[in-house]
Write a protein that holds these residues in place. Structure first.
Motif, PDB file in Angstrom:
ATOM      1  N   LEU A  55      43.879  43.262  45.911  1.00 47.66           N
ATOM      2  CA  LEU A  55      45.058  43.644  45.140  1.00 47.66           C
ATOM      3  C   LEU A  55      45.737  42.414  44.535  1.00 47.66           C
ATOM      4  CD1 LEU A  55      46.746  46.178  44.459  1.00 47.66           C
ATOM      5  CD2 LEU A  55      48.151  45.633  46.434  1.00 47.66           C
ATOM      6  N   PHE A  56      45.636  41.275  45.216  1.00 48.59           N
ATOM      7  CA  PHE A  56      46.263  40.048  44.740  1.00 48.59           C
ATOM      8  C   PHE A  56      45.295  39.122  44.021  1.00 48.59           C
ATOM      9  CE2 PHE A  56      48.791  40.656  48.841  1.00 48.59           C
ATOM     10  CZ  PHE A  56      49.686  41.499  48.223  1.00 48.59           C
ATOM     11  N   THR A  57      43.985  39.255  44.307  1.00 46.08           N
ATOM     12  CA  THR A  57      43.023  38.271  43.810  1.00 46.08           C
ATOM     13  C   THR A  57      42.074  38.800  42.741  1.00 46.08           C
ATOM     14  OG1 THR A  57      41.509  38.800  45.616  1.00 46.08           O
ATOM     15  CG2 THR A  57      43.070  36.999  45.986  1.00 46.08           C
ATOM     16  N   SER A  58      42.152  40.074  42.419  1.00 50.06           N
ATOM     17  CA  SER A  58      41.304  40.622  41.358  1.00 50.06           C
ATOM     18  C   SER A  58      42.197  41.094  40.204  1.00 50.06           C
ATOM     19  CB  SER A  58      40.449  41.777  41.895  1.00 50.06           C
ATOM     20  OG  SER A  58      41.282  42.815  42.351  1.00 50.06           O
ATOM     21  N   PRO A  59      41.629  41.237  39.017  1.00 50.04           N
ATOM     22  CA  PRO A  59      42.442  41.640  37.859  1.00 50.04           C
ATOM     23  C   PRO A  59      43.102  43.008  38.062  1.00 50.04           C
ATOM     24  CG  PRO A  59      40.316  40.799  37.135  1.00 50.04           C
ATOM     25  CD  PRO A  59      40.255  40.922  38.634  1.00 50.04           C
ATOM     26  N   GLY A  65      44.937  42.958  33.236  1.00 58.46           N
ATOM     27  CA  GLY A  65      44.019  41.993  33.823  1.00 58.46           C
ATOM     28  C   GLY A  65      44.682  40.822  34.525  1.00 58.46           C
ATOM     29  N   LEU A  66      45.974  40.887  34.756  1.00 63.76           N
ATOM     30  CA  LEU A  66      46.689  39.814  35.444  1.00 63.76           C
ATOM     31  C   LEU A  66      46.164  39.659  36.871  1.00 63.76           C
ATOM     32  CD1 LEU A  66      49.243  37.886  35.473  1.00 63.76           C
ATOM     33  CD2 LEU A  66      50.411  39.805  36.541  1.00 63.76           C
ATOM     34  N   ILE A  67      45.881  38.439  37.269  1.00 66.64           N
ATOM     35  CA  ILE A  67      45.498  38.138  38.650  1.00 66.64           C
ATOM     36  C   ILE A  67      46.719  37.504  39.301  1.00 66.64           C
ATOM     37  CG2 ILE A  67      43.937  36.860  40.154  1.00 66.64           C
ATOM     38  CD1 ILE A  67      41.871  37.009  37.882  1.00 66.64           C
ATOM     39  N   PHE A  68      47.340  38.247  40.205  1.00 67.52           N
ATOM     40  CA  PHE A  68      48.626  37.829  40.776  1.00 67.52           C
ATOM     41  C   PHE A  68      48.559  36.468  41.456  1.00 67.52           C
ATOM     42  CE2 PHE A  68      49.500  42.265  40.121  1.00 67.52           C
ATOM     43  CZ  PHE A  68      50.844  42.277  39.784  1.00 67.52           C
ATOM     44  N   GLY A  73      50.932  32.147  42.528  1.00 69.76           N
ATOM     45  CA  GLY A  73      50.741  31.204  43.632  1.00 69.76           C
ATOM     46  C   GLY A  73      51.433  31.606  44.925  1.00 69.76           C
ATOM     47  N   ALA A  74      52.358  30.784  45.392  1.00 68.05           N
ATOM     48  CA  ALA A  74      52.985  30.980  46.705  1.00 68.05           C
ATOM     49  C   ALA A  74      53.841  32.241  46.790  1.00 68.05           C
ATOM     50  CB  ALA A  74      53.838  29.765  47.056  1.00 68.05           C
ATOM     51  N   VAL A  75      54.355  32.714  45.680  1.00 69.34           N
ATOM     52  CA  VAL A  75      55.219  33.908  45.708  1.00 69.34           C
ATOM     53  C   VAL A  75      54.466  35.170  45.296  1.00 69.34           C
ATOM     54  CG1 VAL A  75      57.371  32.644  45.424  1.00 69.34           C
ATOM     55  CG2 VAL A  75      56.114  33.397  43.407  1.00 69.34           C
ATOM     56  N   THR A  76      53.144  35.144  45.423  1.00 69.40           N
ATOM     57  CA  THR A  76      52.304  36.282  45.046  1.00 69.40           C
ATOM     58  C   THR A  76      52.741  37.579  45.708  1.00 69.40           C
ATOM     59  OG1 THR A  76      50.381  34.893  44.668  1.00 69.40           O
ATOM     60  CG2 THR A  76      49.956  37.201  45.128  1.00 69.40           C
ATOM     61  N   PHE A  77      52.961  37.560  47.001  1.00 69.98           N
ATOM     62  CA  PHE A  77      53.303  38.780  47.727  1.00 69.98           C
ATOM     63  C   PHE A  77      54.621  39.374  47.233  1.00 69.98           C
ATOM     64  CE2 PHE A  77      55.102  41.077  51.364  1.00 69.98           C
ATOM     65  CZ  PHE A  77      54.091  41.989  51.568  1.00 69.98           C
ATOM     66  N   ALA A  78      55.636  38.553  47.093  1.00 67.08           N
ATOM     67  CA  ALA A  78      56.952  39.042  46.671  1.00 67.08           C
ATOM     68  C   ALA A  78      56.911  39.642  45.264  1.00 67.08           C
ATOM     69  CB  ALA A  78      57.973  37.912  46.729  1.00 67.08           C
ATOM     70  N   ILE A  79      56.257  38.956  44.344  1.00 63.63           N
ATOM     71  CA  ILE A  79      56.181  39.448  42.965  1.00 63.63           C
ATOM     72  C   ILE A  79      55.345  40.712  42.888  1.00 63.63           C
ATOM     73  CG2 ILE A  79      55.343  38.908  40.649  1.00 63.63           C
ATOM     74  CD1 ILE A  79      57.823  37.347  41.357  1.00 63.63           C
ATOM     75  N   SER A  80      54.228  40.743  43.589  1.00 62.97           N
ATOM     76  CA  SER A  80      53.362  41.921  43.495  1.00 62.97           C
ATOM     77  C   SER A  80      54.007  43.147  44.128  1.00 62.97           C
ATOM     78  CB  SER A  80      52.002  41.647  44.119  1.00 62.97           C
ATOM     79  OG  SER A  80      52.115  41.477  45.497  1.00 62.97           O
ATOM     80  N   ILE A  81      54.763  42.968  45.208  1.00 59.98           N
ATOM     81  CA  ILE A  81      55.477  44.110  45.788  1.00 59.98           C
ATOM     82  C   ILE A  81      56.438  44.689  44.752  1.00 59.98           C
ATOM     83  CG2 ILE A  81      57.376  44.680  47.349  1.00 59.98           C
ATOM     84  CD1 ILE A  81      56.012  43.321  49.533  1.00 59.98           C
ATOM     85  N   GLU A  82      57.212  43.840  44.144  1.00 58.95           N
ATOM     86  CA  GLU A  82      58.203  44.297  43.168  1.00 58.95           C
ATOM     87  C   GLU A  82      57.545  44.980  41.971  1.00 58.95           C
ATOM     88  OE1 GLU A  82      61.952  45.029  41.740  1.00 58.95           O
ATOM     89  OE2 GLU A  82      61.452  44.139  43.665  1.00 58.95           O
ATOM     90  N   LEU A  83      56.581  44.328  41.370  1.00 58.76           N
ATOM     91  CA  LEU A  83      55.965  44.870  40.155  1.00 58.76           C
ATOM     92  C   LEU A  83      55.082  46.079  40.416  1.00 58.76           C
ATOM     93  CD1 LEU A  83      55.006  41.610  38.233  1.00 58.76           C
ATOM     94  CD2 LEU A  83      56.986  43.089  37.896  1.00 58.76           C
ATOM     95  N   GLN A  84      54.274  46.020  41.454  1.00 60.53           N
ATOM     96  CA  GLN A  84      53.340  47.118  41.684  1.00 60.53           C
ATOM     97  C   GLN A  84      54.027  48.355  42.243  1.00 60.53           C
ATOM     98  OE1 GLN A  84      49.715  45.857  43.530  1.00 60.53           O
ATOM     99  NE2 GLN A  84      49.476  44.199  42.075  1.00 60.53           N
ATOM    100  N   LEU A  85      55.081  48.212  43.015  1.00 58.31           N
ATOM    101  CA  LEU A  85      55.824  49.394  43.448  1.00 58.31           C
ATOM    102  C   LEU A  85      56.469  50.084  42.259  1.00 58.31           C
ATOM    103  CD1 LEU A  85      57.531  48.370  46.799  1.00 58.31           C
ATOM    104  CD2 LEU A  85      55.614  49.918  46.450  1.00 58.31           C
ATOM    105  N   GLN A  86      57.002  49.294  41.337  1.00 57.93           N
ATOM    106  CA  GLN A  86      57.589  49.889  40.136  1.00 57.93           C
ATOM    107  C   GLN A  86      56.527  50.592  39.305  1.00 57.93           C
ATOM    108  OE1 GLN A  86      59.843  47.065  37.878  1.00 57.93           O
ATOM    109  NE2 GLN A  86      61.225  46.628  39.552  1.00 57.93           N
ATOM    110  N   TYR A  87      55.347  50.027  39.226  1.00 56.62           N
ATOM    111  CA  TYR A  87      54.275  50.619  38.416  1.00 56.62           C
ATOM    112  C   TYR A  87      53.740  51.912  39.045  1.00 56.62           C
ATOM    113  CZ  TYR A  87      49.841  51.166  35.985  1.00 56.62           C
ATOM    114  OH  TYR A  87      48.796  51.669  35.269  1.00 56.62           O
TER     115      TYR A  87
END
Length: 97
Positions: A55-59, A65-68, A73-87
């Motif tokens: 979920l974080f390392t593939s497009p 095609g964004l690879i989180f 980088g270091a804030v991958t988890f925080a950003i992906s939680i926010e963006l992917q929950l909204q999506y």
């Protein structure tokens, strides 16, 4: 690490935790009228190294095609939680409303 009480005293990130989940219902609200929680990311975990988190390392199809991990980088988890929950849930959090 799941912290149900007095997480500010335990300091789990200093003990080696990468992600800490605080229950707002248990100790932040203190009186049971608050439902919620807090997710804290230490920023120290390398998501790409283990190979177990596609979920974080593939497009991401939803983000063209964004690879989180490569982008954030270091804030991958925080950003992906926010963006992917909204999506996925089609929601937008509005603090203060």
């Amino acid at each position: 690490m799941d912290i149900k009480r007095k997480g500010y005293l335990i300091r789990p990130i200093n003990l080696g935790a990468n992600i800490v989940v605080h229950s707002a219902t248990k100790w932040i609200g203190g009186h049971g009228t608050t439902i919620g929680g807090v997710v804290i990311n230490s920023g120290k975990f390398n998501w790409a190294h283990s190979g177990k988190f596609p979920l974080f390392t593939s497009p991401s199809e939803g983000y063209h095609g964004l690879i989180f991990h490569d982008t954030f980088g270091a804030v991958t988890f925080a950003i992906s939680i926010e963006l992917q929950l909204q999506y996925y849930w089609q929601c937008c959090y509005q603090p203060g409303l």
